[in-house]
Enzyme design. Sequence first.
Site, PDB file in Angstrom:
ATOM      1  CG  ASP A 103       1.052   5.245  -1.421  1.00  0.00           C
ATOM      2  OD1 ASP A 103       1.684   6.307  -1.305  1.00  0.00           O
ATOM      3  OD2 ASP A 103       0.232   4.848  -0.577  1.00  0.00           O
ATOM      4  CG  HIS A 158       0.110   6.064   2.622  1.00  0.00           C
ATOM      5  ND1 HIS A 158       1.047   5.916   1.644  1.00  0.00           N
ATOM      6  CD2 HIS A 158       0.729   6.723   3.635  1.00  0.00           C
ATOM      7  CE1 HIS A 158       2.198   6.464   2.040  1.00  0.00           C
ATOM      8  NE2 HIS A 158       2.021   6.950   3.252  1.00  0.00           N
ATOM      9  CB  SER A 186       3.600   9.642   4.501  1.00  0.00           C
ATOM     10  OG  SER A 186       3.046   8.537   5.181  1.00  0.00           O
TER      11      SER A 186
END
Length: 180
Positions: free
Chosen positions: A123, A96, A57
């Site tokens: 998210d 992230h 990701s």
Amino acid sequence: MGMIGDAVSAIKATNVRHIALQAISLGMIVTSALIIWKGLMCFTGSESPVVVVLSGSMEPGFRRGDILFLHMSKAPIRAGEIVVFHVDGRDIPIVHRVIKVHERVETNEVEVLTKGDNNMGDDRVLYAHGQMWLQRHHIMGRAVGFLPYVGWVTIIMTEKPYIKYLLIGALGLLVITSKE
């Protein structure tokens, strides 16, 4: 017969001493690793100073199998930083980028929204049910460095547990059969 019995007793005592020395050596290695880990936790201010990237990701910046080094300072969290956070109800932390930060000056609270660089949306679908923002207590640390691909050992042992047991068995066999 007494001389043979004495020789057998001496051999048994030597083997017991050798096994005890091997066990002590192994215990010292494990203890040293724990001391280093706890020292890193104190130095970095993070409950998990090192994490392995488990998904794609964050590609191309970080790839699956990279190891990230984390630090958690008191400095304000800013958009653009890469953080590792945990979500209530999930065991595995997520790596992230922060895309939005809301600071409430009157309460000194911070709300953070994250997104994987390689993901289409933010998210919020990963957060706990009904949760729209992360709070500071969700953030485990900020990425301050990385080693590419070194974490593949962890991924392989997690995804293929029989390899972990083979390695543990081989290590145990090595300790038992090794001679000084």
